[in-house]
Each structure stands twice: as C-alpha cells, then as structure tokens.
Write a protein that holds these residues in place. Structure first.
Motif, mmCIF file in Angstrom:
data_model
loop_
_atom_site.group_PDB
_atom_site.id
_atom_site.type_symbol
_atom_site.label_atom_id
_atom_site.label_comp_id
_atom_site.label_asym_id
_atom_site.label_seq_id
_atom_site.Cartn_x
_atom_site.Cartn_y
_atom_site.Cartn_z
ATOM 1 N N THR A 143 0.825 -1.220 0.000
ATOM 2 C CA THR A 143 0.000 0.000 0.000
ATOM 3 C C THR A 143 0.853 1.262 0.000
ATOM 4 O OG1 THR A 143 0.063 -0.180 2.390
ATOM 5 C CG2 THR A 143 -1.868 -1.128 1.286
ATOM 6 N N GLY A 144 2.213 1.123 -0.077
ATOM 7 C CA GLY A 144 3.072 2.302 0.036
ATOM 8 C C GLY A 144 3.320 2.644 1.499
ATOM 9 N N TRP A 145 4.399 3.423 1.806
ATOM 10 C CA TRP A 145 4.767 3.660 3.209
ATOM 11 C C TRP A 145 3.769 4.579 3.882
ATOM 12 C CZ3 TRP A 145 6.620 7.754 6.312
ATOM 13 C CH2 TRP A 145 6.751 8.989 5.670
ATOM 14 N N PHE A 146 2.900 5.266 3.147
ATOM 15 C CA PHE A 146 1.889 6.061 3.824
ATOM 16 C C PHE A 146 0.494 5.449 3.683
ATOM 17 C CE2 PHE A 146 3.593 8.652 0.218
ATOM 18 C CZ PHE A 146 2.599 8.446 -0.703
ATOM 19 N N ARG A 457 6.429 4.528 -8.158
ATOM 20 C CA ARG A 457 5.667 3.324 -7.822
ATOM 21 C C ARG A 457 5.158 2.576 -9.044
ATOM 22 N NH1 ARG A 457 2.157 5.490 -2.594
ATOM 23 N NH2 ARG A 457 3.860 5.363 -1.097
ATOM 24 N N ILE A 458 5.853 2.748 -10.190
ATOM 25 C CA ILE A 458 5.438 1.924 -11.329
ATOM 26 C C ILE A 458 6.395 0.738 -11.418
ATOM 27 C CG2 ILE A 458 4.253 3.685 -12.731
ATOM 28 C CD1 ILE A 458 6.869 4.048 -14.278
ATOM 29 N N TRP A 459 5.809 -0.418 -11.665
ATOM 30 C CA TRP A 459 6.585 -1.671 -11.682
ATOM 31 C C TRP A 459 7.530 -1.681 -12.875
ATOM 32 C CZ3 TRP A 459 4.522 -5.447 -15.408
ATOM 33 C CH2 TRP A 459 5.290 -6.603 -15.480
ATOM 34 N N LEU A 480 27.010 0.973 -6.875
ATOM 35 C CA LEU A 480 28.163 1.663 -6.265
ATOM 36 C C LEU A 480 27.892 1.866 -4.773
ATOM 37 C CD1 LEU A 480 30.569 2.387 -7.933
ATOM 38 C CD2 LEU A 480 29.756 4.787 -8.072
ATOM 39 N N ILE A 481 26.641 2.212 -4.444
ATOM 40 C CA ILE A 481 26.270 2.375 -3.029
ATOM 41 C C ILE A 481 26.468 1.038 -2.302
ATOM 42 C CG2 ILE A 481 24.379 2.835 -1.431
ATOM 43 C CD1 ILE A 481 23.167 4.707 -3.527
ATOM 44 N N ALA A 482 26.019 -0.043 -2.971
ATOM 45 C CA ALA A 482 26.152 -1.371 -2.349
ATOM 46 C C ALA A 482 27.625 -1.696 -2.096
ATOM 47 C CB ALA A 482 25.522 -2.419 -3.259
HETATM 48 C C1 HEM Z 1 20.249 2.462 -0.240
HETATM 49 C C2 HEM Z 1 19.955 3.215 -1.223
HETATM 50 C C3 HEM Z 1 18.537 3.428 -1.671
HETATM 51 C C4 HEM Z 1 18.027 3.172 -2.893
HETATM 52 C C5 HEM Z 1 18.751 2.632 -4.078
HETATM 53 C C6 HEM Z 1 16.609 3.496 -2.849
HETATM 54 C C7 HEM Z 1 15.741 3.327 -3.930
HETATM 55 C C8 HEM Z 1 14.368 3.515 -3.858
HETATM 56 C C9 HEM Z 1 13.423 3.173 -4.908
HETATM 57 C C10 HEM Z 1 13.789 2.580 -6.231
HETATM 58 C C11 HEM Z 1 12.185 3.487 -4.468
HETATM 59 C C12 HEM Z 1 10.850 3.189 -5.138
HETATM 60 C C13 HEM Z 1 10.432 4.219 -6.028
HETATM 61 C C14 HEM Z 1 9.067 3.938 -6.586
HETATM 62 O O1 HEM Z 1 8.797 2.891 -7.175
HETATM 63 O O2 HEM Z 1 8.237 4.806 -6.394
HETATM 64 C C15 HEM Z 1 12.343 4.036 -3.150
HETATM 65 C C16 HEM Z 1 11.300 4.509 -2.388
HETATM 66 C C17 HEM Z 1 11.456 5.051 -1.135
HETATM 67 N N1 HEM Z 1 12.657 5.159 -0.437
HETATM 68 FE FE1 HEM Z 1 14.472 4.554 -1.028
HETATM 69 N N2 HEM Z 1 16.288 3.973 -1.622
HETATM 70 C C18 HEM Z 1 17.448 3.963 -0.860
HETATM 71 C C19 HEM Z 1 17.589 4.404 0.427
HETATM 72 C C20 HEM Z 1 16.582 4.990 1.144
HETATM 73 C C21 HEM Z 1 16.785 5.611 2.447
HETATM 74 C C22 HEM Z 1 18.073 5.705 3.234
HETATM 75 C C23 HEM Z 1 15.566 6.094 2.829
HETATM 76 C C24 HEM Z 1 15.335 6.819 4.134
HETATM 77 C C25 HEM Z 1 14.330 6.997 4.770
HETATM 78 C C26 HEM Z 1 14.603 5.755 1.774
HETATM 79 C C27 HEM Z 1 13.249 6.041 1.794
HETATM 80 C C28 HEM Z 1 12.356 5.736 0.784
HETATM 81 C C29 HEM Z 1 10.911 5.993 0.857
HETATM 82 C C30 HEM Z 1 10.166 6.595 2.023
HETATM 83 C C31 HEM Z 1 10.360 5.565 -0.351
HETATM 84 C C32 HEM Z 1 8.890 5.653 -0.793
HETATM 85 C C33 HEM Z 1 8.258 4.318 -0.716
HETATM 86 C C34 HEM Z 1 6.854 4.440 -1.190
HETATM 87 O O3 HEM Z 1 6.620 4.932 -2.281
HETATM 88 O O4 HEM Z 1 5.967 4.037 -0.442
HETATM 89 N N3 HEM Z 1 15.253 5.087 0.762
HETATM 90 N N4 HEM Z 1 13.678 4.044 -2.803
#
Ligand code: HEM
Ligand SMILES: [Cu+2]
Length: 742
Positions: A143-146, A457-459, A480-482
């Motif tokens: 459902t997404g983080w919110f 949020r698109i697959w 690179l982060i990994a």
């Molecule tokens: C380690 C490196 C990270 C990568 C590569 C990464 C990548 C991503 C990707 C690909 C999405 C999904 C985008 C989508 O489909 O809408 C996402 C969503 C998100 N990321 Fe990260 N992320 C990273 C680290 C973090 C960190 C440190 C936070 C800190 C809080 C974070 C918080 C979030 C949140 C809140 C979302 C939204 C999820 C949602 O749409 O419900 N991420 N991230």
C-alpha cells in the motif's frame, strides 16, 4: 550527581561494554550505552534489508518492460523499503545515537528511566519482526509507506499485510513515545552542575526539541493506526468511502504525523553536524543561539505544513495558498542552519577527516534536497511533479543525503568513543567517495526522470526516449552504493579487531563525552569536569583562553520530580491522541449520521451517574494522597479503596451501556456514529481499566505495609494519570452525551 538513585544503582550493578559476557548480558541490560549500541546494530541490519529491497527495485527498473519482479512483488517491496527505512532505520538510528550519547554529553550516569529505555528498544525489535512476519503470513503490505485509504482497507487489501504493518508500527510507535519521554526527563533533570540549557551541546538540544515533536507526531500516527485497525479488524468506517468514511481524513491524519516525522528524522542529524563541523574546523559553532532558536521554529512550523502532501486532492485555492506559504516559511529556519554551518567552516583550520567529509557531503546534498523541497511549496509545480520520480529524488536527497550522511559522520566521529578504536581513515575516505558518487548517480538523474513524466511506484515503464538509459545510470549508482557499504563493513570489522587505540579524546573535542575513557566505564564518569561554558574541555585544556561565554543563570536542573515530569510528558502525548479521536467524532457527527446516534441511542442520565462516580474517584484519590503525605496510611488505604470501587462502578456502567447498545444493533460497524463512539469511549475505557490496575496494585502494596519514598512517588504519579483520564471523560461526556441535547 543529581538523578534517580535507582538508575545509578542499577547501572553500577551492570557492567558496560566488555565486562559482561554473553548474549544475556546484552538482552537484560538497562545500561544506556549497551542499549544505544543495540539500536545501532539493529538499525544497520535493517538498513541492509532496506538496501536489498532497493537493489531489487532498481534491478527491475534497470530497463524498460522488465519482468525481473512481478507487479505484486514490486508493490510489496517499495512499501517495505520505505517503511523499513523510515521506521526501522533512520528514526531509530538517531534515537540510538541519542541513547548512547545524551547521558554522557550531560554528565549523567544513565537515562532517567533505564528500564523504560530498554523496553523502548525491544518494542522496536518486536515491531520490526511483526512487520516482516507479514511476508510469511500471506504477503507484505503493498500500500506504500503512507498506506493511503481506501487501498489499505480490507476490500482492496484483503491479505493480512496491512494489519502487520499497522500493528508493527503501533509497537515501534509506542516505544518511540517512551523514548521521547525518557529524553525530556533525562535532559531536564540529570544535567551536570553548570550545564545550563543554554550551554547544552547542540546534539542534546536537538534531541530535546525532537522529543517534543515525537510526543505529538507519534501520537497522531498511533491514533491513525488504531482507527485503520478498527476498520480492517472490526469493520469500522473511519476511512472507507464505500460506507461513508473519508479517505481524505486518513491523509490529513497520516501527514499530521508524516511531515513532523521528516523533521524527527533530520533534527538530531542537524545536531550531529553541529557537533562535528566545529571540532574539525577548530572553531566554536557560529551563532549557537540562532541554531538553537531555528530548531524551535522548525518544530512549531512542522505541524503547520502537512497538507503540502495533499495539493493534488482538491483542498481549494485558499488552503493551497495557506499551506504553500507555511511550507515556504519552514525553509527559512533550515536555511539559517545551513548558513551557520558554512559560517563555522569559513576561516576555519579544516581537517578533512572522514567525519568532516560526510558533513560536507551532507551540506551539499541536503541543501539540494531542501531546494527541491521548496519547489513543492509552489502549488502548480507540485501539481506537475507530485507522485513522480522528482518526489522520489527529493526524499532520498533529504533522507539519505541528509540524515544518513549525517549519521555516517556521527559513526566515524564517535566510533572511537564507543569502541576505544579508530576507524581506518583510508578505508573511510574510499567509503565516502564511493557512497557520495553512488548516491548522486542514483538519485540526481531521478529529478529529470520525474520532470519528463516518470511516475513513482510503477513496476515497469515503456521504452520512451531516454527513460531506459537514465534508469540504467540510476541502477548502476545503486550498485556503487552497495559496494561502498561493503567497504564500510570491512572497515568496522578490521578496526574492531586491530584499529589504532583511540584514547579519551582523539579529535580534541570539547564536550563531556570526551572527558571519560573510550569506551566509558559502566558509571560513565569517575569525575565530571567543571562546566563553565559550552566547551568545558576547551576551558580545561586552555585555562588561559577559557570560553566564559555566559553567566550561569541560576539552578541547573529544573526542580521537578522525574516521575511526575515523565507522566506529564506522557499525558501530553495521550492528550493529542485523544484529540484526534475526538476530532474524528466531531467531523463525522457534524456531517450527520444516518440511523442510531447519540440523541436516540444513548442514555445521558445513566451515563451521568457513572460520570459522577468517576469524578468522585478523583476526589477520593486526592484525599488519599493527602493522607499519605500527612503520614496516615490507614486513611490512605481507605481512600484508595474508595477510588478503586468508584472507578470500577464507572467501568461496569460503561460495559452495561455497551451491551445495551449492541442489543439494539448499535455496533462499531453499524454507522459512523457507532464507529466513532465505540472507538472514542472504548479507548477511554481502556485508560480507565489500566489506571484501575495500577491503583489496585498500589492498594495491594498499601495493605502489605509501609508506603514511603519510591512508593509514595508512584502514588503521586498514578494520581496525575487518573485525574487526566477523568478530565478526558468530562470532555467526552459533554460532547457525546450532553451537547446533542442542548
Ligand atoms: C540504499 C539506497 C537506496 C536506494 C537505491 C533506494 C531506492 C528507492 C526506490 C527505487 C524506491 C521506489 C520508487 C518507486 O517505485 O516509487 C524508493 C522509495 C522510497 N525510499 Fe528509497 N532507496 C534507498 C535508500 C533509502 C533511504 C536511506 C531512505 C530513508 C528513509 C529511503 C526512503 C524511501 C521511501 C520513504 C520511499 C517511498 C516508498 C513508497 O513509495 O511508499 N530510501 N527508494
Ligand atoms: Cu511534508
């Protein structure tokens, strides 16, 4: 040292790092240092989990029309990634830093409530396990983080994933409120002589202000989660439009938490930056008071901007204007901080060690993230960019590039204090440059992907011009982060084994945590140095050039009983919790509710009688505490007994009323009146019940003999709680039972 003797005795019995062997010594520990380290280890573990989820998403998005993951798996993974990174990584990791550092920075032996501190940590672990158990129990939430309604309602998410999400976050949320209470009481009542509020290290100041944010924001989240669980488990109607509920109300309630939450995730990070930059620039922070004051400004403003997450739901031009303006406003105090940090660097003798590199990385990245944040305050720009990759880029610039970079600066800065060993500088620099380049490679390009129309949020996505190559670059950055995280882990393992000995103060820093050994002994300090300024260790090292910055302003510790202050802070959070339940009742009843309602279903007279009993019980308890203070234990026992009896009558009365209503088929799922009435009065009833249990325990102890010292303090603390619960009922009774008849 002032403080609660019990805490001192307890920590004295339990050795610090290294003296206790075996897992049990950790599991059973109430030592803030041990608990702080467990927070760090747990959140670094969950960062690994969240990072793997991110990798999986980026592999899926590496090329157009990819099918590495299924749509359902992708939805579960981004939900769990966002939830994990916010609730199991960034927020608790900052709490972990504060748990380890705050008592040391204020010259105390431990937190005010060591056992509550341990409980907060284990609630985090329990909540995290509950959340991840969802993968075993039919699938994680998608459902997404919110977790917007109605997608999070049972009819659209029928598996148990969202239930585990809500229950897991409720557990971590309750633990976080407890941490907030603990930090406020510790910082206000346990400071060393001379350490006035205006001399507090900025990390401690930020933790104090942040703890107040936590009290209110987490209360909003907990109330929202309770209402969502009522909908999902008891077919209530809070957020389900199909049965009269409002999906938009969920958004208001969630972001009433959600926006302050982003500051809960960055204020302590600002604190870390404010500690590290001066030490590596060899200059005291520029404009201490401005940094401190702008934090208070941010804290207040952060509760007035939530609807900028809802510009696309049709709030109307007036509210869009108001929230657009308030969102612009909040950029100012943040800008003040960035100015102060840059001014501190200006003309400084800068040492580019790894902690400082991460501070500079933070300054560059967080400022960029802040600027994209300001663009969202311009409503038409938000309409064009909301729910696109421009948002995903923004949130990673502030949360990863901001909070996480600051925490990495903190790890490299305080690792020597915690372990007695230095981290390897060469590996540290490799780590910094790999993660800094990897980060910008991953997320900078996402701004442009969003601006050219890629939704979040698109697959997968079609093979549109540039989309494929831009996503591939983003994915490559993630690798690179990994790689950088592996370099970091290697550095930690090598340094724990054979790192250079750190000594007490390897960075020649100026705050109290560097005045004790590395690692500190179980009691923290053999001797707390005198505090005559914000840089006690500078004064000690340079008596001829000591910082006599401020005259001492009267007593250091505010003379308040820690238990009472703790209960007061807890009740502040509870008051906010109840106000959201009351607001939902008023909101839905003002719109009128078909079928049974307060006017035709409730019996105010009967409820009035029970209300009198409950209010009388406040009087009897007050009398009881009075007799105890006057050394009359017999009278005290009688008054306490009367209180328990009157409280029980109220609860029985409420139970009878419930049975009567259910027999009339007025239930929580019947209509909006049933939903809001049973949730509001039900939670109040739960508070009365837990108060009665506490009173019954005290009554039992009272009949078993003496009631001096700690026990009398416990009575006064419970008294505070009981009067609060009664006061809340007065509001509920007036609103629900009386007002409809006026
Ligand atoms: C380690 C490196 C990270 C990568 C590569 C990464 C990548 C991503 C990707 C690909 C999405 C999904 C985008 C989508 O489909 O809408 C996402 C969503 C998100 N990321 Fe990260 N992320 C990273 C680290 C973090 C960190 C440190 C936070 C800190 C809080 C974070 C918080 C979030 C949140 C809140 C979302 C939204 C999820 C949602 O749409 O419900 N991420 N991230
Ligand atoms: Cu916001």
């Amino acid at each position: 040292m002032t403080g609660i003797p019990l805490a001192g005795e307890q920590t004295a019995q339990r050795s610090g790092l290294g003296e206790y062997k075996g897992a049990l010594s950790w599991i059973a520990s109430v030592d803030h240092k041990v608990i702080g380290i467990m927070y760090l280890a747990t959140t670094i573990f969950f960062f690994g989990v969240g990072g793997i989820e991110a990798m999986l998403m980026r592999i899926q998005l590496a090329k157009p029309n990819n099918a590495f993951l299924t749509p359902s798996a992708y939805n579960q993974i981004f939900t769990m990634h966002g939830t994990t990174m916010v609730f199991l990584v960034v927020m608790p990791m900052l709490i972990g830093f504060a748990t380890y550092l705050v008592p040391l920075m204020i010259g105390a032996t431990d937190m005010a409530f060591p056992r509550l501190n341990a409980l907060s940590f284990w609630l985090l672990v329990f909540g995290g396990l509950l959340l991840y158990w969802s993968f075993m129990a039919g699938g994680a939430p998608a459902t997404g983080w919110f977790s917007y309604a109605p997608l999070s309602e049972k009819q659209f998410s029928s598996n148990a994933g969202p239930d585990y999400w809500a229950l897991g976050l409720l557990a971590t949320g309750i633990g976080t409120v407890m941490s907030g209470v603990n930090f406020i009481v510790t910082i206000i009542t346990l400071r060393a002589p001379g350490l006035t509020i205006r001399r507090l290290p900025l990390f401690v100041w930020m933790t104090l202000i942040n703890s107040f944010l936590i009290l209110f924001a987490l209360a909003a989240l907990n109330a929202s989660l309770v209402m969502l669980l009522m909908d999902r488990l008891l077919q209530a109607r809070f957020f389900n439009p199909a049965v009269g509920g409002s999906a938009i109300l969920w958004q208001h309630y969630f972001w009433a938490f959600g926006h302050p939450e982003v500051y809960i995730m960055v204020l302590p990070a600002f604190g870390i930056i404010s500690e590290v930059i001066p030490v590596f620039a060899r200059k005291p922070i520029f404009g201490y008071s401005f940094v401190a004051a702008s934090t208070v400004a941010i804290a207040f403003l952060s509760f007035g901007v939530w609807a900028h997450h809802m510009f696309a739901v049709g709030l109307g031009p007036t509210w869009e204007l108001v929230f657009g303006a308030s969102s612009m406003l909040i950029a100012i105090p943040t800008g003040v901080k960035i100015f102060n940090w840059v001014a501190t660097l200006w003309g400084g003798a800068i040492r580019f060690s790894t902690p400082m590199l991460f501070c500079i990385g933070f300054l560059i990245t967080f400022t960029a993230g802040g600027l994209s944040g300001v663009t969202f305050a311009i409503v038409p720009i938000d309409w064009a960019t909301t729910d696109s990759y421009y948002v995903v880029a923004h949130m990673h610039y502030v949360l990863f590039g901001g909070s996480l970079f600051a925490m990495l600066a903190g790890i490299f800065y305080w690792f020597p204090k915690v372990t007695g060993k230095m981290l390897d500088e060469r590996l540290g620099k490799w780590f910094f440059w790999l993660i800094f380049i990897g980060f910008h490679m991953t997320f900078l390009i996402q701004h442009f992907l969003g601006l050219i129309g890629m939704p979040r949020r698109i697959w997968t996505y079609p093979n549109l011009p540039y989309w494929g190559v831009m996503n591939l670059i983003s994915t490559a950055g993630t690798f690179l982060i990994a790689l950088s995280t592996l370099v970091f882990l290697a550095n930690v393992i090598i340094s724990l084994r054979s790192g250079a000995p750190a000594g007490d103060n390897p960075w020649e820093a100026w705050t109290l945590e560097w005045a004790t050994t590395s690692p500190p002994p179980v009691h923290n300090f053999d001797q707390v140095p005198p505090v005559n300024s914000r840089r006690p260790l500078w004064d000690l090292a340079h008596p001829d050039r000591a910082d006599q910055d401020l005259p001492e302003e009267g007593g250091v510790n505010i003379d308040i009983e820690p238990n009472k202050l703790g209960m007061g802070m807890f009740l502040l959070s509870e008051a906010f919790f109840f106000s959201l339940l009351i607001l939902a009742y008023v909101y839905y009843m003002s719109g009128g509710s078909e079928g049974p309602n307060a006017l035709n279903a409730l019996n105010p007279l009967l409820a009035g009688i029970y209300t009198v009993c409950l209010l009388l019980s406040s009087v009897t308890l007050w009398r009881g505490v009075h007799s105890l203070r006057n050394g009359k234990p017999g009278q005290f026992r009688l008054w306490l007994l009367a209180t328990v009896v009157l409280g029980a009558i109220f609860l029985i009365g409420q139970g009878r009323e419930y049975l009567g209503l259910i027999n009339q088929n007025v239930t929580i799922s019947r209509n909006l009146f049933g939903t809001t009435f049973f949730t509001l009065t039900g939670f109040h009833g739960l508070h009365v019940f837990s108060g009665l249990v506490a009173l019954a325990v005290l009554l039992g102890l009272a009949f078993m003999g003496d009631f001096k010292g700690l026990r009398s303090r416990a009575v006064e603390t419970v008294e505070l709680y009981w009067h609060f619960v009664d006061a809340v009922w007065v509001i509920i009774f007036t609103l629900v039972y009386l007002l409809p008849h006026l």
